[in-house]
Write an enzyme that holds these catalytic residues in place. Sequence first.
Site, short mmCIF file in Angstrom:
data_model
loop_
_atom_site.label_atom_id
_atom_site.label_comp_id
_atom_site.label_asym_id
_atom_site.label_seq_id
_atom_site.Cartn_x
_atom_site.Cartn_y
_atom_site.Cartn_z
N ARG A 1 0.05 31.00 -27.30
CA ARG A 1 -0.27 29.85 -28.53
C ARG A 1 -1.36 30.92 -29.07
O ARG A 1 -2.71 30.69 -28.81
CB ARG A 1 0.06 28.77 -28.46
CG ARG A 1 -0.51 27.98 -29.95
CD ARG A 1 0.80 27.66 -30.65
NE ARG A 1 0.61 27.04 -31.92
CZ ARG A 1 1.54 27.76 -32.83
NH1 ARG A 1 2.12 28.15 -33.24
NH2 ARG A 1 1.43 26.80 -33.94
N PRO B 1 0.62 -0.99 0.00
CA PRO B 1 -0.24 -0.52 0.25
C PRO B 1 1.53 1.17 -0.34
O PRO B 1 0.94 2.11 -0.89
CB PRO B 1 -0.62 -0.14 1.08
CG PRO B 1 -0.97 -1.33 1.40
CD PRO B 1 0.22 -2.16 0.82
N GLN B 2 2.20 1.39 0.34
CA GLN B 2 2.61 2.71 0.53
C GLN B 2 3.72 3.24 -0.40
O GLN B 2 3.63 3.46 -0.70
CB GLN B 2 3.79 2.51 1.91
CG GLN B 2 4.87 3.50 1.96
CD GLN B 2 5.49 3.35 3.16
OE1 GLN B 2 4.86 3.43 4.40
NE2 GLN B 2 6.77 3.91 3.21
N GLU B 3 3.51 1.58 -1.13
CA GLU B 3 4.55 1.91 -2.45
C GLU B 3 3.79 2.07 -3.63
O GLU B 3 4.28 3.57 -4.74
CB GLU B 3 4.66 -0.05 -3.37
CG GLU B 3 5.10 0.38 -4.78
CD GLU B 3 5.68 -1.16 -5.40
OE1 GLU B 3 6.37 -1.18 -6.13
OE2 GLU B 3 5.15 -1.77 -4.22
#
Length: 381
Positions: free
Chosen positions: A270, A242-244
């Site tokens: 532009r 989950p932390q990852e």
Amino acid sequence: MRRDLFDEEHLLFRETVREFMAREVVPHHEQWEKDGIVPREVWKKAGEMGLFGFSVPEEYGGSGVTDFRYNAVIVEEIIRHSATGLGFSLHNDVMAPYVVELTDDEQKRRWLPGFAAGELITAIAMSEPGAGSDLQGIRTAAVRDGDHYVVNGQKTFITNGINADLVVVVAKTDPDAGAKGTTLLVVERGMEGFSRGRNLDKIGMKAQDTAELFFDNVRVPVANRLGRKDGEGFAQLMNNLPQERLSIAVGAVAAAEVVLEQTIEYCKGRQAFGRSIGSFQNTRFVLAELATETEIARHYVDKCILALNAGELSAVDAAKAKWWTTELQTKVIDRCLQLHGGYGYMMEYPVAKAWIDSRVQTIYGGTTEIMKEIIGRSFGF
């Protein structure tokens, strides 16, 4: 809507990170993209600045602070500076829980000072040629032989794979035990039989070293096992994923925000048919949609960060954050590229690099499809 996630100390830390990025990273990143790797010296300089190991206890050279908001600041600033070659988030967000929380006192003494100083670079080796998201399908084997394991197998798509000094290897210690037969072993640079293949040629994130790893009868001491016994690896992975995934989500929202800001400015300047392209209703509607969805995503991710700090972030919540924000990131950047017209396809414009670098976000850390499967299973069907 005002963002209120950070306190004063986090804002001061952000200035430190920005100064580091401006001085040590931005002037060199284009060359690193050509080289396919970030020099190890940059890691050491980051360590000197205190950018690693927040949760590492002070006695081992860290800050002793468990607060993911500091991690989030680094991820956001890396993205804001288009420095996708830096594998710092893998080191800080993915690896720290393994080397800080799963190590015994002896392992802490060996590894944590170098981890916090940027002298020991880390990686985790999960994916294999025949097993990506299916972690139970890995074939890398570790057979116990006295005080060692003999490790044989192959890993691929390993972030920091070339630079890594410590690699947490997901291995099977009991091939007949399913998930309970998985163990995490730390393989160190220089161990006999441990070799690295090529630095993989990716579509984007060119400066980030991503490698194949090979293990040919590598003798890994039992003292390098994470956990008290064999078979704990799968549970350890599930606890830390989950932390990852939240880290990936933090980067995804930051990328969407940055490209959106750049595109709004581009559309103001532009000209087409005698007026700015931002004055056309279609442009305004596209930007309005993207700005709304990005801000909503930002507040959900910030809530997840606070939940993680409180020990309340569930695997399901993290899966929701990961799949939604990464899909949103690719959508926002793709539509912003379209608003740039032909210039969006030119690498001299930041949106082009962001478009290339973003594509992997819905793949690594668990694909969008796997995230939906995790969420779907939570309904109890």
